[in-house]
Write an enzyme that holds these catalytic residues in place. Structure first.
Site, PDB file in Angstrom:
ATOM      1  N   LYS A 153       4.251   5.658   7.468  1.00 28.99           N
ATOM      2  CA  LYS A 153       5.338   4.725   7.782  1.00 28.99           C
ATOM      3  C   LYS A 153       6.683   5.361   7.442  1.00 28.99           C
ATOM      4  O   LYS A 153       7.633   5.274   8.218  1.00 28.99           O
ATOM      5  CB  LYS A 153       5.163   3.419   6.990  1.00 28.99           C
ATOM      6  CG  LYS A 153       4.084   2.512   7.585  1.00 28.99           C
ATOM      7  CD  LYS A 153       3.681   1.385   6.640  1.00 28.99           C
ATOM      8  CE  LYS A 153       2.523   0.583   7.224  1.00 28.99           C
ATOM      9  NZ  LYS A 153       1.869  -0.314   6.268  1.00 28.99           N
ATOM     10  N   GLN A 195       2.943  -3.090   0.771  1.00 26.43           N
ATOM     11  CA  GLN A 195       1.626  -2.686   1.276  1.00 26.43           C
ATOM     12  C   GLN A 195       0.518  -3.517   0.620  1.00 26.43           C
ATOM     13  O   GLN A 195       0.486  -3.678  -0.594  1.00 26.43           O
ATOM     14  CB  GLN A 195       1.423  -1.184   1.001  1.00 26.43           C
ATOM     15  CG  GLN A 195       0.159  -0.579   1.587  1.00 26.43           C
ATOM     16  CD  GLN A 195       0.136  -0.553   3.105  1.00 26.43           C
ATOM     17  OE1 GLN A 195       1.162  -0.463   3.759  1.00 26.43           O
ATOM     18  NE2 GLN A 195      -1.050  -0.661   3.680  1.00 26.43           N
ATOM     19  N   ASP A 239       6.759  -7.515   8.333  1.00 22.12           N
ATOM     20  CA  ASP A 239       5.313  -7.724   8.518  1.00 22.12           C
ATOM     21  C   ASP A 239       5.026  -9.073   9.195  1.00 22.12           C
ATOM     22  O   ASP A 239       3.923  -9.290   9.700  1.00 22.12           O
ATOM     23  CB  ASP A 239       4.613  -7.755   7.142  1.00 22.12           C
ATOM     24  CG  ASP A 239       3.909  -6.444   6.818  1.00 22.12           C
ATOM     25  OD1 ASP A 239       3.462  -5.765   7.748  1.00 22.12           O
ATOM     26  OD2 ASP A 239       3.793  -6.132   5.616  1.00 22.12           O
TER      27      ASP A 239
HETATM   28  N1  GUN Z   1      -2.490  -3.407   4.819  1.00 25.67           N
HETATM   29  C1  GUN Z   1      -3.220  -3.277   5.952  1.00 25.67           C
HETATM   30  N2  GUN Z   1      -2.505  -3.620   7.032  1.00 25.67           N
HETATM   31  C2  GUN Z   1      -1.293  -3.977   6.584  1.00 25.67           C
HETATM   32  C3  GUN Z   1      -0.115  -4.428   7.231  1.00 25.67           C
HETATM   33  O1  GUN Z   1      -0.038  -4.570   8.453  1.00 25.67           O
HETATM   34  N3  GUN Z   1       0.941  -4.681   6.407  1.00 25.67           N
HETATM   35  C4  GUN Z   1       0.872  -4.537   5.058  1.00 25.67           C
HETATM   36  N4  GUN Z   1       1.955  -4.841   4.351  1.00 25.67           N
HETATM   37  N5  GUN Z   1      -0.205  -4.124   4.435  1.00 25.67           N
HETATM   38  C5  GUN Z   1      -1.275  -3.840   5.196  1.00 25.67           C
END
Ligand code: GUN
Length: 300
Positions: free
Chosen positions: A54, A98, A121
């Protein structure tokens, strides 16, 4: 094999190009640089890989990318204070914590502490409610990516039968809301669904998001249906050598591709679109926070 392969990697590259164009224009015309903060608590290896990619993608798009790493046993209050700081920081337009978080931390509390305008998100309860009532919201990245690919493939989705397998807050539920918004007839199936193969056989669009490698087989698929495989499962691959693994989806690719009209592969399908949509959401957040028009082609 008869299905068209939907190339998520190529599609994600076009989205990322669009994002980079928006970023350049924001700088030129408004002196703004979209900023994304990614917060990782602990050292989960899979989460570390996601966070790193990311961060890299943000910088490649010309944005500001900032990473915060907290100890696995960091107190919840420390994380909440960091979120408060990021909420107040005008250089940051997107905040992503995350998941999963360590068990001593209340994930709902943390997510709902994020300013909804910066919730790239789309997990904050305000954004969930806005999406559910058809209002302008931040939309979760993976479902947004699926929707973009479905629209690109089909044009209008109106009147189609869609079956979403999986009822998670991250994928299944928001995906169902988006498909409903496109005037699909939507079924959310899950582990307790009776005669799942029969339910899936009714679908013009199947979105599989259950985390069970190869669960959906070709005999579940209506001929010509579109199959979006959201699963990312790492399984042993002794054929590649001792201790080797490979990634597979929730759909058995070979048998589904015999019957489907179109299918996303794993890897190279939905996965790359998730990060592309995170970048898109960061641009959207930056524009909305600064009172600018919606970015064309990047929203639901
Ligand atoms: N963990 C797995 N997928 C995601 C996501 O799309 N966003 C976040 N913040 N954590 C994750």
């Amino acid at each position: 094999m008869s299905a068209k392969i939907i190339d998520g990697k190529a599609f994600a590259a076009t989205v990322r190009e669009k994002v980079a164009g928006h970023v350049a224009r924001l700088k030129e015309e408004h002196g703004l640089t979209p900023g994304l903060a990614v917060v990782l608590v602990g050292e989960d290896p899979a989460s570390q890989v996601y966070v790193r990619s990311k961060g890299k993608a943000t910088k490649e798009a010309g944005m500001l990318g900032v990473e915060y790493r907290l100890d696995v046993d960091a107190p919840q209050g420390e994380l909440l204070r960091l979120i408060d700081d990021l909420n107040a920081n005008p250089a940051i337009h997107g905040i992503l914590v995350q998941l999963p978080l360590p068990s001593h931390i209340d994930a709902d509390l943390v997510i709902n502490a994020i300013d909804p305008a910066k919730d790239v998100d789309g997990f904050h309860i305000s954004n969930v409610g806005l999406l559910g009532t058809g209002q302008k919201s931040m939309v979760p990245c993976t479902p947004l990516g699926c929707l973009m690919m479905l629209r690109d493939h089909h044009g209008s989705l109106s009147g189609m039968d869609a079956v979403v397998i999986g009822r998670s807050n991250i994928v299944g539920k928001p995906m169902a809301q988006l498909l409903l918004g496109e005037s699909c007839t939507v079924t959310i199936a899950h582990s307790r669904t009776k005669d799942l193969p029969e339910v899936v056989r009714r679908a013009d669009i199947v979105v599989a998001a259950v985390g069970r490698p190869g669960m959906v087989t070709g005999d579940w698929i209506k001929p010509g249906a579109t199959v979006m495989d959201v699963g990312i499962n790492r399984i042993d691959a002794p054929e590649k050598g001792e201790g080797k693994t490979r990634l597979v989806g929730d759909c058995d690719f070979d048998s589904c591709a015999e019957v489907a009209g179109a299918i996303t592969p794993v890897p190279g399908g939905v996965g790359p679109m998730t990060i592309a949509c995170l970048l898109a959401n960061t641009v959207t957040a930056c524009r909305r926070i600064n009172g600018l028009a919606e970015p064309e082609g990047l929203t639901a």
